[in-house]
Design an enzyme around this catalytic site. Structure first.
Site, PDB file in Angstrom:
ATOM      1  N   ASP A  71      -9.531  -4.601   8.498  1.00 45.62           N
ATOM      2  CA  ASP A  71      -8.595  -5.538   9.130  1.00 45.62           C
ATOM      3  C   ASP A  71      -9.205  -6.106  10.411  1.00 45.62           C
ATOM      4  OD1 ASP A  71      -5.939  -4.597   7.537  1.00 45.62           O
ATOM      5  OD2 ASP A  71      -7.120  -2.875   8.150  1.00 45.62           O
ATOM      6  N   ARG A  82       0.830  -1.204   0.000  1.00 44.04           N
ATOM      7  CA  ARG A  82       0.000   0.000   0.000  1.00 44.04           C
ATOM      8  C   ARG A  82       0.867   1.257   0.000  1.00 44.04           C
ATOM      9  NH1 ARG A  82      -2.267  -3.802   3.490  1.00 44.04           N
ATOM     10  NH2 ARG A  82      -4.374  -4.492   2.962  1.00 44.04           N
ATOM     11  N   HIS A 128      -2.848   0.667   8.214  1.00 39.61           N
ATOM     12  CA  HIS A 128      -3.586  -0.308   7.398  1.00 39.61           C
ATOM     13  C   HIS A 128      -2.585  -0.848   6.384  1.00 39.61           C
ATOM     14  CE1 HIS A 128      -6.497  -2.311   4.952  1.00 39.61           C
ATOM     15  NE2 HIS A 128      -6.360  -1.462   3.938  1.00 39.61           N
ATOM     16  N   ARG A 156     -11.847  -8.578   9.454  1.00 41.49           N
ATOM     17  CA  ARG A 156     -11.203  -9.837   9.041  1.00 41.49           C
ATOM     18  C   ARG A 156     -10.719 -10.612  10.262  1.00 41.49           C
ATOM     19  NH1 ARG A 156      -7.721  -6.777   4.331  1.00 41.49           N
ATOM     20  NH2 ARG A 156      -9.115  -7.250   2.560  1.00 41.49           N
TER      21      ARG A 156
END
Length: 323
Positions: A155, A95, A182, A158
């Site tokens: 996250d 990212r 993140h 998840r």
């Protein structure tokens, strides 16, 4: 078709109708979150097509969300501007690799939004989300509590799902957080993770079927989930879209819900003037309060590393844009 502004009508402006943006729009309408939805995208024909397609399903949705393709002038009456535009993460990219190109894109987008007279809340989804959320606050000049990112909401979702799957309990009864960037330096807060109020470490001791050593692999699967999904289907979009809708509902509904959005730290967790995913009370004003959990020494060290990684990437990129 654009309609005159009504009193006390919630308006969300979506900028970027790619996979994430269009999934967000679809979920917004199906959950009846907002009365008005404006879609803005460089690809005008695609965005018009999305608005048409979504409107054609109104007969089956819980409420009639007025949806149209618009422009930046529509932002003046927006309660939330959600930015999903930018370059996507490709296989093999982190990212943080997206910083410079997306920051340049954001400078233009945020400038155009602010020219409209926008005075609502920015909700950022584009990666690297923590850095772009901070850039949006700098570019817009809005109060820090009114610029937030999706942070580690996905996250955390998840994490809770994988824990619920492992322990065979409903996801709603798992309480656990992922905090920090993140991205690759995020961390699980094991010291506050519980199953129905029972600490996970204690729960494992009570049950012969579970092993503490399995938790390391479980977290790694959480952290690397996006890489696995991108490898298999090219992009992640359903999960992040649903997390964006959850944040949107918390804002428009003035819920005071606790979500791990990307919020500006002002001393909390040892962070200063940096955005990161932390448990945050979210309401109509954006960030009401950051909840500061007591971390173990190991967790604090990992969080400090995550914050340092964000700063080392963000600061040079912001300086380049000033040149």
């Amino acid at each position: 078709m654009k309609t005159p502004r009504k009193e006390k009508v919630n308006r969300v402006v979506l900028i970027g109708a790619g996979l994430v943006g269009s999934s967000y729009a679809f979920a917004l309408i199906n959950q009846a979150v907002t009365e008005e939805l404006v879609i803005i995208d460089l690809d005008k024909e695609k965005a018009i097509g999305d608005a048409m397609d979504l409107n054609h399903g109104k007969a089956f949705s819980p409420s009639s969300t007025n949806t149209w393709y618009g422009d930046y002038s529509d932002c003046v009456d927006a309660d939330i501007v959600c930015i999903c535009a930018g370059a996507n993460q490709k296989p093999g990219e982190t990212r943080l690799d997206l910083v410079e190109k997306n920051m340049k894109i954001f400078k233009g987008i945020v400038g155009d939004v602010m020219k409209s007279g926008f005075d609502g809340i920015f909700l950022i989804a584009t990666n690297p989300v923590d850095i772009l959320t901070q850039a949006t606050q700098v570019f817009s000049g809005l109060p820090k509590e009114r610029v937030i990112g999706s942070g580690t909401t996905l996250d955390t979702a998840r994490f809770r799902f994988m824990l619920s799957d492992y322990f065979n309990v409903a996801t709603q009864n798992v309480h656990a957080y992922i905090i920090g960037e993140h991205g690759d330096t995020e961390l699980p807060v094991w010291s506050h993770a519980t199953i129905g109020g029972v600490p996970i470490s204690k729960y494992i001791e009570m049950k012969d079927a579970y092993r503490a050593e399995d938790l390391k692999d479980l977290f790694e699967n959480v952290r690397d989930a996006a890489y696995h999904i991108i490898q298999k289907k090219g992009a992640t979009h359903y999960g992040i879209a649903m997390s964006l809708v959850r944040v949107t509902k918390a804002i428009l509904g003035n819920e005071n819900s606790i979500l791990t959005v990307s919020a500006n730290l002002n001393g909390e967790y040892g962070g200063h003037d940096v955005y990161a995913g932390v448990p945050t009370i979210v309401n109509r004003q954006g960030v009401r309060e950051i909840l500061e959990m007591e971390l173990t020494d190991e967790e604090q060290q990992k969080f400090d590393h995550s914050i340092q990684t964000l700063k080392e990437t963000m600061n040079p990129a912001l300086e380049k844009l000033k040149d």
